[in-house]
Design a protein around this motif. Structure first.
Motif, PDB file in Angstrom:
ATOM      1  N   SER A 151       0.822  -1.213   0.000  1.00 37.53           N
ATOM      2  CA  SER A 151       0.000   0.000   0.000  1.00 37.53           C
ATOM      3  C   SER A 151       0.856   1.263   0.000  1.00 37.53           C
ATOM      4  N   ASN A 152       2.055   1.196   0.603  1.00 36.44           N
ATOM      5  CA  ASN A 152       2.906   2.382   0.605  1.00 36.44           C
ATOM      6  C   ASN A 152       3.373   2.725  -0.803  1.00 36.44           C
ATOM      7  N   LEU A 153       3.794   1.691  -1.544  1.00 40.64           N
ATOM      8  CA  LEU A 153       4.217   1.909  -2.929  1.00 40.64           C
ATOM      9  C   LEU A 153       3.061   2.446  -3.762  1.00 40.64           C
ATOM     10  N   ILE A 154       1.904   1.805  -3.668  1.00 44.78           N
ATOM     11  CA  ILE A 154       0.755   2.215  -4.461  1.00 44.78           C
ATOM     12  C   ILE A 154       0.263   3.590  -4.033  1.00 44.78           C
ATOM     13  N   GLY A 155       0.314   3.854  -2.728  1.00 44.47           N
ATOM     14  CA  GLY A 155      -0.154   5.132  -2.218  1.00 44.47           C
ATOM     15  C   GLY A 155       0.683   6.306  -2.683  1.00 44.47           C
ATOM     16  N   HIS A 156       1.935   6.046  -3.051  1.00 39.24           N
ATOM     17  CA  HIS A 156       2.812   7.108  -3.542  1.00 39.24           C
ATOM     18  C   HIS A 156       2.971   7.062  -5.056  1.00 39.24           C
ATOM     19  N   SER A 157       2.077   6.351  -5.709  1.00 34.53           N
ATOM     20  CA  SER A 157       2.114   6.247  -7.169  1.00 34.53           C
ATOM     21  C   SER A 157       0.968   7.033  -7.787  1.00 34.53           C
ATOM     22  N   LEU A 158       1.204   7.501  -8.981  1.00 31.55           N
ATOM     23  CA  LEU A 158       0.137   8.098  -9.788  1.00 31.55           C
ATOM     24  C   LEU A 158      -0.372   7.010 -10.718  1.00 31.55           C
ATOM     25  N   ILE A 159      -1.630   6.671 -10.596  1.00 30.25           N
ATOM     26  CA  ILE A 159      -2.200   5.568 -11.355  1.00 30.25           C
ATOM     27  C   ILE A 159      -3.145   6.124 -12.418  1.00 30.25           C
ATOM     28  N   LEU A 160      -2.845   5.786 -13.670  1.00 37.72           N
ATOM     29  CA  LEU A 160      -3.667   6.218 -14.803  1.00 37.72           C
ATOM     30  C   LEU A 160      -4.564   5.062 -15.217  1.00 37.72           C
ATOM     31  N   VAL A 161      -5.864   5.247 -15.048  1.00 37.60           N
ATOM     32  CA  VAL A 161      -6.832   4.189 -15.362  1.00 37.60           C
ATOM     33  C   VAL A 161      -7.492   4.532 -16.695  1.00 37.60           C
ATOM     34  N   GLY A 162      -6.857   4.145 -17.773  1.00 36.29           N
ATOM     35  CA  GLY A 162      -7.399   4.451 -19.092  1.00 36.29           C
ATOM     36  C   GLY A 162      -6.421   5.296 -19.888  1.00 36.29           C
ATOM     37  N   GLU A 163      -6.868   5.858 -20.956  1.00 40.09           N
ATOM     38  CA  GLU A 163      -8.219   5.928 -21.486  1.00 40.09           C
ATOM     39  C   GLU A 163      -8.642   4.541 -21.998  1.00 40.09           C
ATOM     40  N   ILE A 164      -9.829   4.111 -21.575  1.00 40.63           N
ATOM     41  CA  ILE A 164     -10.341   2.824 -22.010  1.00 40.63           C
ATOM     42  C   ILE A 164     -11.855   2.914 -22.167  1.00 40.63           C
ATOM     43  N   GLY A 165     -12.374   2.076 -23.029  1.00 39.66           N
ATOM     44  CA  GLY A 165     -13.796   2.127 -23.381  1.00 39.66           C
ATOM     45  C   GLY A 165     -13.969   2.442 -24.849  1.00 39.66           C
ATOM     46  N   GLY A 166     -13.032   3.193 -25.400  1.00 36.94           N
ATOM     47  CA  GLY A 166     -13.123   3.554 -26.810  1.00 36.94           C
ATOM     48  C   GLY A 166     -13.125   2.352 -27.730  1.00 36.94           C
ATOM     49  N   ASN A 167     -12.291   1.365 -27.415  1.00 29.66           N
ATOM     50  CA  ASN A 167     -12.259   0.184 -28.281  1.00 29.66           C
ATOM     51  C   ASN A 167     -13.553  -0.604 -28.227  1.00 29.66           C
ATOM     52  N   ASP A 168     -14.182  -0.664 -27.059  1.00 22.92           N
ATOM     53  CA  ASP A 168     -15.482  -1.336 -26.964  1.00 22.92           C
ATOM     54  C   ASP A 168     -16.448  -0.731 -27.982  1.00 22.92           C
ATOM     55  N   TYR A 169     -16.519   0.594 -27.994  1.00 27.01           N
ATOM     56  CA  TYR A 169     -17.447   1.281 -28.881  1.00 27.01           C
ATOM     57  C   TYR A 169     -16.998   1.191 -30.340  1.00 27.01           C
ATOM     58  N   ASN A 170     -15.688   1.287 -30.569  1.00 21.38           N
ATOM     59  CA  ASN A 170     -15.187   1.169 -31.942  1.00 21.38           C
ATOM     60  C   ASN A 170     -15.538  -0.181 -32.557  1.00 21.38           C
ATOM     61  N   PHE A 171     -15.319  -1.249 -31.794  1.00 17.95           N
ATOM     62  CA  PHE A 171     -15.629  -2.584 -32.310  1.00 17.95           C
ATOM     63  C   PHE A 171     -17.122  -2.740 -32.578  1.00 17.95           C
ATOM     64  N   LEU A 172     -17.938  -2.182 -31.689  1.00 16.06           N
ATOM     65  CA  LEU A 172     -19.388  -2.281 -31.863  1.00 16.06           C
ATOM     66  C   LEU A 172     -19.846  -1.489 -33.080  1.00 16.06           C
ATOM     67  N   ILE A 173     -19.273  -0.299 -33.277  1.00 18.23           N
ATOM     68  CA  ILE A 173     -19.627   0.513 -34.451  1.00 18.23           C
ATOM     69  C   ILE A 173     -19.230  -0.218 -35.725  1.00 18.23           C
ATOM     70  N   ARG A 174     -18.004  -0.735 -35.756  1.00 20.56           N
ATOM     71  CA  ARG A 174     -17.541  -1.457 -36.947  1.00 20.56           C
ATOM     72  C   ARG A 174     -18.341  -2.731 -37.173  1.00 20.56           C
ATOM     73  N   GLY A 175     -18.894  -3.277 -36.086  1.00 23.07           N
ATOM     74  CA  GLY A 175     -19.702  -4.487 -36.206  1.00 23.07           C
ATOM     75  C   GLY A 175     -21.128  -4.223 -36.653  1.00 23.07           C
ATOM     76  N   GLY A 176     -21.443  -2.955 -36.924  1.00 29.79           N
ATOM     77  CA  GLY A 176     -22.757  -2.625 -37.458  1.00 29.79           C
ATOM     78  C   GLY A 176     -23.813  -2.280 -36.429  1.00 29.79           C
ATOM     79  N   LYS A 177     -23.423  -2.165 -35.157  1.00 27.76           N
ATOM     80  CA  LYS A 177     -24.395  -1.798 -34.130  1.00 27.76           C
ATOM     81  C   LYS A 177     -24.779  -0.326 -34.263  1.00 27.76           C
ATOM     82  N   SER A 178     -26.040  -0.033 -34.020  1.00 26.25           N
ATOM     83  CA  SER A 178     -26.484   1.357 -34.052  1.00 26.25           C
ATOM     84  C   SER A 178     -26.005   2.078 -32.793  1.00 26.25           C
ATOM     85  N   ILE A 179     -25.982   3.406 -32.845  1.00 26.96           N
ATOM     86  CA  ILE A 179     -25.561   4.179 -31.676  1.00 26.96           C
ATOM     87  C   ILE A 179     -26.490   3.919 -30.494  1.00 26.96           C
TER      88      ILE A 179
END
Length: 303
Positions: free
Chosen positions: A78-106
């Protein structure tokens, strides 16, 4: 930096768990939605698991060549993690990109946004339980401005496009919907964990300032055409992507916003960085909370 048995291990440049094509949702869930052409089966859950498994090898106790991951409590780090800057993402874009390319409507894709955001939120909560104190959580980029979607959408009605930028309105509205839902959930996490710094990084508007005024930033070849690609109005061809034999690369990448139809150029990311870490595109303001030079970076993201 951490110390174990007198040995100091430094991670001055951080650790990155990004995988090309990674999604927030599991590959099986997307397959169930009819999406078969995934680049990888690595999801956000897999990246988080890899992160947790690696912690003992950073500051853990080893016996011979074996590191006992399960037997070591995560609170040890916890000490190591507590003194770290954690970047969570950017994520989610690929989920939507794959769905768009797969023909799903918005509208169909919008029904999955709560699942994507829920998975991001659960990941943040697990990281907090592990000891994380400072997390940067980016929103989605303007997906409707990428050369791949613009190429696919050629022939759409004029009202589908933003008259200022030329980006696709409905796809950008999807990204904004994701971002609004994510910010609402981040506020809830802040209420529950007032001692934790949760920084929302507004990738969407940090990028949109460039799409609106590309020439102001020196992008004399515009914002929508890819530097490296296989031809066409936006220099993007899914059968000849950047790196393939028939793809060509521009001579001056720094004059382009888009690199390969999907990703941005290094020059674009530099301006985004300045807007995020020195400007107005983080909530709360990043520079008011921490110094870039005093944190170890840990990234869990898309690519």
């Amino acid at each position: 930096m951490c110390e174990e048995n007198g040995h100091v291990v430094e991670f001055e440049h951080g650790m990155n768990y990004a995988v090309a094509g990674a999604t927030t949702l599991s590959s099986q869930l997307l397959v169930d939605e009819g999406i078969q052409n995934l680049m990888t089966n690595v999801s956000l859950e897999v990246q988080l698991r890899c992160f947790k498994q690696l912690l003992p090898s950073i500051c853990g106790t080893a016996s011979g060549n074996a590191i006992f991951v399960i037997q070591l409590p995560l609170t040890k780090f916890s000490n190591l993690i507590g003194h770290s800057l954690i970047l969570v993402g950017e994520i989610g874009g690929n989920d939507y990109n794959f769905l768009i390319r797969g023909g799903k409507s918005i509208d169909e894709i919008k029904s999955l946004v709560p699942l994507v955001v829920k998975k991001i939120v659960s990941t943040i909560n697990e990281l907090i339980e592990t000891g994380a104190q400072t997390l940067v959580v980016p929103g989605n980029l303007p997906l409707g401005c990428t050369a791949d979607h613009l190429t696919t959408a050629q022939g759409s009605e004029n009202e589908e496009y933003d008259p200022t930028t030329g980006c696709l309105n409905r796809i950008n509205q999807l990204a904004e919907y994701h971002n609004q839902m994510l910010q609402k959930e981040l506020n809830h996490i802040r209420d529950l964990h007032s001692n934790v710094n949760i920084i929302y990084a507004d990738y969407f508007n940090a990028a949109m300032q460039i799409y609106r005024f590309p020439y102001k930033y020196g992008f004399t070849n515009g914002a929508l055409k890819a530097c490296c690609g296989g031809g066409g109005p936006f220099n993007y061809n899914s059968t000849a992507p950047c790196g393939y034999e028939y793809a060509t690369m521009c001579d001056e990448p720094y004059t382009y916003v888009n690199w390969d139809g999907v990703h941005l150029t290094e020059a674009t990311y530099k301006f985004m960085f300045e807007g995020l870490f020195q400007g107005p595109y983080t909530t709360p303001a990043f520079k008011s909370l921490c110094s870039l030079s005093s944190h170890v970076g840990v990234g869990i993201s898309t690519y």
